[in-house]
Scaffold this motif. Structure first.
Motif, PDB file in Angstrom:
ATOM      1  N   ILE A   1      14.085   5.717  -2.275  1.00 29.82           N
ATOM      2  CA  ILE A   1      13.370   4.545  -2.772  1.00 29.82           C
ATOM      3  C   ILE A   1      14.295   3.346  -2.572  1.00 29.82           C
ATOM      4  CG2 ILE A   1      12.473   3.406  -4.833  1.00 29.82           C
ATOM      5  CD1 ILE A   1      11.674   6.124  -5.873  1.00 29.82           C
ATOM      6  N   TRP A   2      13.936   2.486  -1.625  1.00 29.26           N
ATOM      7  CA  TRP A   2      14.790   1.323  -1.394  1.00 29.26           C
ATOM      8  C   TRP A   2      14.008   0.100  -0.931  1.00 29.26           C
ATOM      9  CZ3 TRP A   2      15.126  -1.150   3.335  1.00 29.26           C
ATOM     10  CH2 TRP A   2      14.610  -0.462   4.439  1.00 29.26           C
ATOM     11  N   ILE A   3      12.869   0.288  -0.325  1.00 33.25           N
ATOM     12  CA  ILE A   3      12.174  -0.824   0.321  1.00 33.25           C
ATOM     13  C   ILE A   3      11.765  -1.890  -0.691  1.00 33.25           C
ATOM     14  CG2 ILE A   3      10.233  -1.490   1.773  1.00 33.25           C
ATOM     15  CD1 ILE A   3      10.222   1.469   2.787  1.00 33.25           C
ATOM     16  N   GLY A   4      11.111  -1.487  -1.766  1.00 28.52           N
ATOM     17  CA  GLY A   4      10.692  -2.442  -2.790  1.00 28.52           C
ATOM     18  C   GLY A   4      11.873  -3.119  -3.451  1.00 28.52           C
TER      19      GLY A   4
ATOM     20  N   MET B   1       7.902  -5.443  -6.110  1.00 33.00           N
ATOM     21  CA  MET B   1       7.570  -4.611  -7.269  1.00 33.00           C
ATOM     22  C   MET B   1       6.435  -3.648  -6.928  1.00 33.00           C
ATOM     23  SD  MET B   1       7.892  -7.562 -10.189  1.00 33.00           S
ATOM     24  CE  MET B   1       7.200  -6.612 -11.518  1.00 33.00           C
ATOM     25  N   ASN B   2       5.439  -4.131  -6.206  1.00 32.04           N
ATOM     26  CA  ASN B   2       4.315  -3.291  -5.804  1.00 32.04           C
ATOM     27  C   ASN B   2       4.785  -2.165  -4.880  1.00 32.04           C
ATOM     28  OD1 ASN B   2       1.738  -2.309  -5.368  1.00 32.04           O
ATOM     29  ND2 ASN B   2       1.155  -3.959  -3.997  1.00 32.04           N
ATOM     30  N   ILE B   3       5.610  -2.500  -3.912  1.00 34.63           N
ATOM     31  CA  ILE B   3       6.113  -1.491  -2.982  1.00 34.63           C
ATOM     32  C   ILE B   3       7.009  -0.498  -3.710  1.00 34.63           C
ATOM     33  CG2 ILE B   3       7.603  -1.144  -0.965  1.00 34.63           C
ATOM     34  CD1 ILE B   3       6.409  -3.802   0.124  1.00 34.63           C
ATOM     35  N   ASN B   4       7.810  -0.971  -4.644  1.00 30.36           N
ATOM     36  CA  ASN B   4       8.651  -0.063  -5.439  1.00 30.36           C
ATOM     37  C   ASN B   4       7.780   0.934  -6.195  1.00 30.36           C
ATOM     38  OD1 ASN B   4      11.381   0.645  -6.388  1.00 30.36           O
ATOM     39  ND2 ASN B   4      10.544   0.062  -8.380  1.00 30.36           N
ATOM     40  N   ASN B   5       6.680   0.454  -6.739  1.00 27.17           N
ATOM     41  CA  ASN B   5       5.743   1.333  -7.441  1.00 27.17           C
ATOM     42  C   ASN B   5       5.136   2.358  -6.486  1.00 27.17           C
ATOM     43  OD1 ASN B   5       4.320   2.151  -9.798  1.00 27.17           O
ATOM     44  ND2 ASN B   5       2.522   1.042  -9.085  1.00 27.17           N
ATOM     45  N   MET B   6       4.765   1.918  -5.289  1.00 29.65           N
ATOM     46  CA  MET B   6       4.245   2.838  -4.272  1.00 29.65           C
ATOM     47  C   MET B   6       5.264   3.923  -3.948  1.00 29.65           C
ATOM     48  SD  MET B   6       2.331   0.385  -1.403  1.00 29.65           S
ATOM     49  CE  MET B   6       3.277   1.168  -0.166  1.00 29.65           C
ATOM     50  N   GLU B   7       6.513   3.503  -3.799  1.00 30.33           N
ATOM     51  CA  GLU B   7       7.566   4.461  -3.460  1.00 30.33           C
ATOM     52  C   GLU B   7       7.774   5.480  -4.575  1.00 30.33           C
ATOM     53  OE1 GLU B   7      10.926   2.715  -0.744  1.00 30.33           O
ATOM     54  OE2 GLU B   7      10.500   1.285  -2.352  1.00 30.33           O
TER      55      GLU B   7
ATOM     56  N   ALA C   1      12.552  -3.747   6.162  1.00 35.23           N
ATOM     57  CA  ALA C   1      11.602  -3.240   5.168  1.00 35.23           C
ATOM     58  C   ALA C   1      10.229  -3.038   5.800  1.00 35.23           C
ATOM     59  CB  ALA C   1      11.516  -4.204   3.981  1.00 35.23           C
ATOM     60  N   ALA C   2       9.806  -3.967   6.641  1.00 33.80           N
ATOM     61  CA  ALA C   2       8.502  -3.847   7.295  1.00 33.80           C
ATOM     62  C   ALA C   2       8.457  -2.613   8.188  1.00 33.80           C
ATOM     63  CB  ALA C   2       8.220  -5.110   8.118  1.00 33.80           C
ATOM     64  N   ILE C   3       9.500  -2.409   8.965  1.00 31.04           N
ATOM     65  CA  ILE C   3       9.542  -1.253   9.864  1.00 31.04           C
ATOM     66  C   ILE C   3       9.591   0.050   9.065  1.00 31.04           C
ATOM     67  CG2 ILE C   3      10.958  -0.070  11.598  1.00 31.04           C
ATOM     68  CD1 ILE C   3      11.669  -2.931  12.638  1.00 31.04           C
ATOM     69  N   ALA C   4      10.371   0.063   7.999  1.00 33.35           N
ATOM     70  CA  ALA C   4      10.454   1.263   7.157  1.00 33.35           C
ATOM     71  C   ALA C   4       9.103   1.591   6.533  1.00 33.35           C
ATOM     72  CB  ALA C   4      11.514   1.070   6.078  1.00 33.35           C
ATOM     73  N   LEU C   5       8.383   0.569   6.089  1.00 31.40           N
ATOM     74  CA  LEU C   5       7.045   0.799   5.520  1.00 31.40           C
ATOM     75  C   LEU C   5       6.098   1.369   6.570  1.00 31.40           C
ATOM     76  CD1 LEU C   5       6.241  -2.242   3.223  1.00 31.40           C
ATOM     77  CD2 LEU C   5       6.274   0.165   2.583  1.00 31.40           C
ATOM     78  N   MET C   6       6.182   0.851   7.768  1.00 26.10           N
ATOM     79  CA  MET C   6       5.295   1.324   8.832  1.00 26.10           C
ATOM     80  C   MET C   6       5.592   2.787   9.178  1.00 26.10           C
ATOM     81  SD  MET C   6       5.110  -2.222  11.073  1.00 26.10           S
ATOM     82  CE  MET C   6       5.326  -1.405  12.578  1.00 26.10           C
TER      83      MET C   6
ATOM     84  N   ARG D   1       6.657   5.105   6.905  1.00 23.39           N
ATOM     85  CA  ARG D   1       6.469   5.991   5.751  1.00 23.39           C
ATOM     86  C   ARG D   1       5.179   6.775   5.881  1.00 23.39           C
ATOM     87  NH1 ARG D   1      10.124   6.111   1.180  1.00 23.39           N
ATOM     88  NH2 ARG D   1      11.922   5.159   2.157  1.00 23.39           N
ATOM     89  N   ARG D   2       5.202   7.979   5.400  1.00 24.24           N
ATOM     90  CA  ARG D   2       4.020   8.832   5.369  1.00 24.24           C
ATOM     91  C   ARG D   2       3.776   9.272   3.933  1.00 24.24           C
ATOM     92  NH1 ARG D   2       3.838   6.661   9.392  1.00 24.24           N
ATOM     93  NH2 ARG D   2       4.097   7.455  11.479  1.00 24.24           N
ATOM     94  N   SER D   3       2.552   9.505   3.592  1.00 21.07           N
ATOM     95  CA  SER D   3       2.191   9.865   2.219  1.00 21.07           C
ATOM     96  C   SER D   3       2.831  11.171   1.748  1.00 21.07           C
ATOM     97  CB  SER D   3       0.681   9.986   2.073  1.00 21.07           C
ATOM     98  OG  SER D   3       0.101   8.713   2.161  1.00 21.07           O
ATOM     99  N   ASN D   4       3.215  12.050   2.662  1.00 18.61           N
ATOM    100  CA  ASN D   4       3.791  13.310   2.237  1.00 18.61           C
ATOM    101  C   ASN D   4       5.301  13.239   2.040  1.00 18.61           C
ATOM    102  OD1 ASN D   4       4.581  13.126   4.873  1.00 18.61           O
ATOM    103  ND2 ASN D   4       3.906  15.179   5.461  1.00 18.61           N
ATOM    104  N   GLN D   5       5.893  12.085   2.267  1.00 21.38           N
ATOM    105  CA  GLN D   5       7.326  11.950   2.031  1.00 21.38           C
ATOM    106  C   GLN D   5       7.597  11.846   0.548  1.00 21.38           C
ATOM    107  OE1 GLN D   5       8.345   8.590   4.560  1.00 21.38           O
ATOM    108  NE2 GLN D   5       9.599   9.962   5.776  1.00 21.38           N
ATOM    109  N   ARG D   6       8.568  12.565   0.110  1.00 19.01           N
ATOM    110  CA  ARG D   6       8.934  12.546  -1.301  1.00 19.01           C
ATOM    111  C   ARG D   6      10.217  11.747  -1.460  1.00 19.01           C
ATOM    112  NH1 ARG D   6       9.759  18.138  -3.615  1.00 19.01           N
ATOM    113  NH2 ARG D   6      11.270  17.539  -5.137  1.00 19.01           N
ATOM    114  N   PRO D   7      10.183  10.636  -2.216  1.00 19.76           N
ATOM    115  CA  PRO D   7      11.378   9.802  -2.331  1.00 19.76           C
ATOM    116  C   PRO D   7      12.420  10.445  -3.228  1.00 19.76           C
ATOM    117  CG  PRO D   7       9.641   8.906  -3.683  1.00 19.76           C
ATOM    118  CD  PRO D   7       9.050  10.064  -2.931  1.00 19.76           C
ATOM    119  N   ALA D   8      13.665  10.184  -2.906  1.00 25.41           N
ATOM    120  CA  ALA D   8      14.770  10.596  -3.765  1.00 25.41           C
ATOM    121  C   ALA D   8      15.044   9.457  -4.730  1.00 25.41           C
ATOM    122  CB  ALA D   8      15.999  10.893  -2.918  1.00 25.41           C
ATOM    123  N   LEU D   9      15.151   9.767  -6.000  1.00 24.97           N
ATOM    124  CA  LEU D   9      15.397   8.742  -7.000  1.00 24.97           C
ATOM    125  C   LEU D   9      16.844   8.404  -6.988  1.00 24.97           C
ATOM    126  CD1 LEU D   9      13.203  10.166  -9.849  1.00 24.97           C
ATOM    127  CD2 LEU D   9      12.615   8.368  -8.260  1.00 24.97           C
TER     128      LEU D   9
END
Length: 129
Positions: free
Chosen positions: A10-13, A71-77, A114-119, A121-129
């Motif tokens: 989790i870093w983009i947001g 903040m929104n992207i952090n929540n998504m992550e 951040a834009a490239i990293a978002l592009m 990302r896949r929904s099945n990726q599990r973020p490390a806290l």
């Protein structure tokens, strides 16, 4: 047996929130005298047609929406909900590229990773806290 779920940090947001904070601080440092002049005049209708004041206000106000976006992207992550990440990343990238065409010497470069990293990302990726 299913393939292991790839983890992504989790870093983009958070990254965008830091950029937003720095953007606001830089605005206050660069345009401090302009803002003080506006305060001395009572704030209301002090921008008028002054291009320097307009630039100062837009520079300052851009930090707020960027913070909300971060903040929104952090929540998504945190929720691992990247269904709209590609579209959001593409939108950020287009905005940055347009901004860079108009102002090559600017902070728009900072949001491209951040834009490239978002592009990517896949929904099945599990973020490390």
């Amino acid at each position: 047996m299913s393939a292991p779920i790839k983890t992504g940090k989790i870093w983009i947001g958070r990254y965008l929130m830091v950029i937003a904070a720095l953007h606001t601080i830089v605005a206050l440092l660069l345009y401090g005298p302009v803002f003080m002049g506006m305060l001395e005049r009572g704030v209301f209708n002090t921008v008028n047609r002054d291009p320097l004041r307009s630039a100062a206000i837009w520079f300052l106000l851009f930090g707020g929406p960027l913070l909300l976006l971060g903040m929104n992207i952090n929540n998504m992550e945190r929720k691992r909900d990247f269904a709209e990440a590609g579209t959001m990343g593409l939108g950020i990238l287009i905005c940055c590229l347009f901004g860079l065409v108009l102002m090559p010497v600017s902070g728009f470069w900072l949001a491209i990773p951040a834009a490239i990293a978002l592009m990517n990302r896949r929904s099945n990726q599990r973020p490390a806290l």
